[in-house]
Motif scaffolding. Structure first.
Motif, PDB file in Angstrom:
ATOM      1  N   THR A 153     -21.340  -4.181 -40.991  1.00 29.49           N
ATOM      2  CA  THR A 153     -20.539  -2.978 -39.984  1.00 29.49           C
ATOM      3  C   THR A 153     -20.062  -2.054 -40.803  1.00 29.49           C
ATOM      4  OG1 THR A 153     -19.369  -2.875 -38.239  1.00 29.49           O
ATOM      5  CG2 THR A 153     -18.498  -4.295 -39.749  1.00 29.49           C
ATOM      6  N   THR A 192     -25.264  -3.668 -26.869  1.00 33.50           N
ATOM      7  CA  THR A 192     -25.702  -2.701 -27.619  1.00 33.50           C
ATOM      8  C   THR A 192     -25.288  -2.721 -29.042  1.00 33.50           C
ATOM      9  OG1 THR A 192     -23.883  -1.332 -27.174  1.00 33.50           O
ATOM     10  CG2 THR A 192     -25.979  -1.192 -25.716  1.00 33.50           C
ATOM     11  N   HIS A 193     -24.270  -3.707 -29.567  1.00 39.36           N
ATOM     12  CA  HIS A 193     -23.915  -3.734 -30.696  1.00 39.36           C
ATOM     13  C   HIS A 193     -24.047  -5.202 -30.998  1.00 39.36           C
ATOM     14  CE1 HIS A 193     -22.115   0.048 -29.362  1.00 39.36           C
ATOM     15  NE2 HIS A 193     -21.867   0.275 -30.707  1.00 39.36           N
ATOM     16  N   VAL A 194     -25.016  -5.589 -31.898  1.00 40.87           N
ATOM     17  CA  VAL A 194     -25.363  -7.112 -31.921  1.00 40.87           C
ATOM     18  C   VAL A 194     -24.431  -7.692 -32.834  1.00 40.87           C
ATOM     19  CG1 VAL A 194     -27.914  -6.708 -31.656  1.00 40.87           C
ATOM     20  CG2 VAL A 194     -26.857  -6.590 -34.058  1.00 40.87           C
ATOM     21  N   ASN A 245     -30.621  -9.225 -23.204  1.00 43.98           N
ATOM     22  CA  ASN A 245     -29.665  -9.980 -24.388  1.00 43.98           C
ATOM     23  C   ASN A 245     -30.795 -11.163 -24.837  1.00 43.98           C
ATOM     24  OD1 ASN A 245     -27.643  -8.008 -23.855  1.00 43.98           O
ATOM     25  ND2 ASN A 245     -26.580  -9.672 -22.610  1.00 43.98           N
ATOM     26  N   PHE A 277     -26.108   0.312 -33.848  1.00 42.89           N
ATOM     27  CA  PHE A 277     -26.144  -0.796 -33.237  1.00 42.89           C
ATOM     28  C   PHE A 277     -25.451  -2.359 -34.357  1.00 42.89           C
ATOM     29  CE2 PHE A 277     -30.418  -0.955 -35.325  1.00 42.89           C
ATOM     30  CZ  PHE A 277     -30.377  -2.218 -35.629  1.00 42.89           C
ATOM     31  N   LEU A 303     -33.050  -9.933 -27.139  1.00 44.11           N
ATOM     32  CA  LEU A 303     -32.829  -9.379 -28.485  1.00 44.11           C
ATOM     33  C   LEU A 303     -32.321 -10.557 -29.327  1.00 44.11           C
ATOM     34  CD1 LEU A 303     -31.690  -6.865 -29.836  1.00 44.11           C
ATOM     35  CD2 LEU A 303     -29.390  -7.226 -28.602  1.00 44.11           C
TER      36      LEU A 303
END
Length: 343
Positions: A169, A281-283, A99, A178, A102
């Motif tokens: 999104t 996994t989904h920022v 994380n 993601f 990321l």
């Protein structure tokens, strides 16, 4: 009237007589005896340089010593465990380390184009009178405390970026997994995310990448610049064929240094994120974490084993940022721009 006199070439003597060869020109070595002041100055510089290595070694030794209990308790699973339950001897950094990486990657994706464009503008396009003011402004951005960026991101940026996050999104979530937010509660699902933390951190590394890149671009050889203009190149053509290739290694080093800075950011990330011990996994969703934020948020409430675990996490972060910075220095020194500045 003067005439140049060529040195006589020794002729061959009788058979069996060795040919005389003129001594080659050997440059003289100029040296001056070192004064007591010179010796003291060199000693101080040498001590200052060695003290950096000593301090870094002491920091690593301290973290290793204080984190040894936690490392002995869980062993190598400290690097693979995604939970943080010290009471049950089940803890590790397998969730927070990716994380944090990321967040740093998102910060670089945003900051690098802005920083490079700013560096090129300051070094090649900005008027001379404006250039010094822009350089001072960039340096001033680097001096702003981290907590100021964090408060700005928490109270100003986050409420205003929710609309952009929803647009991403809704329009790109199906095509780019993601970027998908799996719940639709605007009040909680779109805030305190990895993306927002990355945006805030990006503002903090822009001055670093900009300053280093501008310094490298300004050292591009003047002769090559003029040669590009003589061949009919435009200013952008000169920048594209001379300045950018010359500074490629320096720019890579600046980006890596910015990455190390983003990996170690603490207060701003801790203010923005909603701590979560799971691999992100989904920022754009709520929930994020990093090693530095983990240490800052859990330090005050830790028992002996938890404190040792935090020290072990700090050791991993220290080693990672050290490797990144060493690699950045190696890239800069091996590049054309780095070799030029070292002379």
């Amino acid at each position: 009237m003067t005439a140049a006199v060529e040195p006589a070439v020794p002729s061959a003597g009788a058979p069996g007589t060795p040919r005389r060869v003129a001594d080659p020109d050997v440059p003289r070595t100029l040296s001056a005896p070192a004064t007591p002041g010179d010796r003291v100055f060199r000693g101080l510089l040498r001590a200052a340089g060695l003290s950096v290595f000593a301090i870094m070694g002491l920091i690593a030794f301290f973290l290793l010593l204080r984190g040894a209990d936690a490392l002995r308790a869980v062993g190598w699973s400290f690097l693979t465990e995604q939970k943080w339950q010290t009471a049950a001897h089940t803890f590790g950094i397998a969730a927070v380390l990716p994380n944090g990486l990321l967040i740093a990657v998102i910060a670089l994706v945003i900051a690098v184009p802005v920083a490079l464009a700013t560096a090129v503008f300051i070094s090649e396009y900005a008027p001379v009178r404006l250039r010094s003011a822009l350089v001072s402004l960039i340096d001033l951005m680097a001096a702003i405390p981290s907590i100021v960026y964090g408060l700005w991101g928490l109270f100003f940026l986050q409420p205003r970026i929710i609309g952009f996050v929803r647009w991403l999104t809704n329009h790109l979530g199906d095509a780019v997994p993601f970027l998908k937010v799996r719940t639709g509660d605007v009040g909680t699902s779109y805030t305190s995310s990895t993306f927002i933390a990355g945006v805030v951190v990006s503002l903090m590394i822009v001055p670093i990448v900009t300053s280093l890149s501008r310094e490298v671009f300004s050292q591009a050889p003047q002769g090559e610049r003029e040669g590009a203009y003589a061949l009919g190149s435009t200013r952008w053509g000169m920048v594209r064929t001379v300045v950018l290739p010359f500074g490629r290694g320096g720019v890579i080093g600046a980006i890596m240094l910015g990455f190390g800075r983003a990996m170690g950011e603490t207060i701003a990330v801790a203010l923005i994120i909603s701590p979560s011990f799971r691999t992100i996994t989904h920022v754009l969703e709520n929930g994020a974490n990093s090693i530095s934020a983990l240490i800052a948020l859990r330090f005050g409430e830790s028992d002996a084993l938890s404190l040792s675990a935090l020290m072990a996490a700090g050791l991993v972060l220290f080693a990672l940022t050290l490797l990144v910075n060493v690699a950045a220095g190696f890239v800069i020194n091996r590049s054309r721009s780095g070799a030029s500045t070292a002379d």
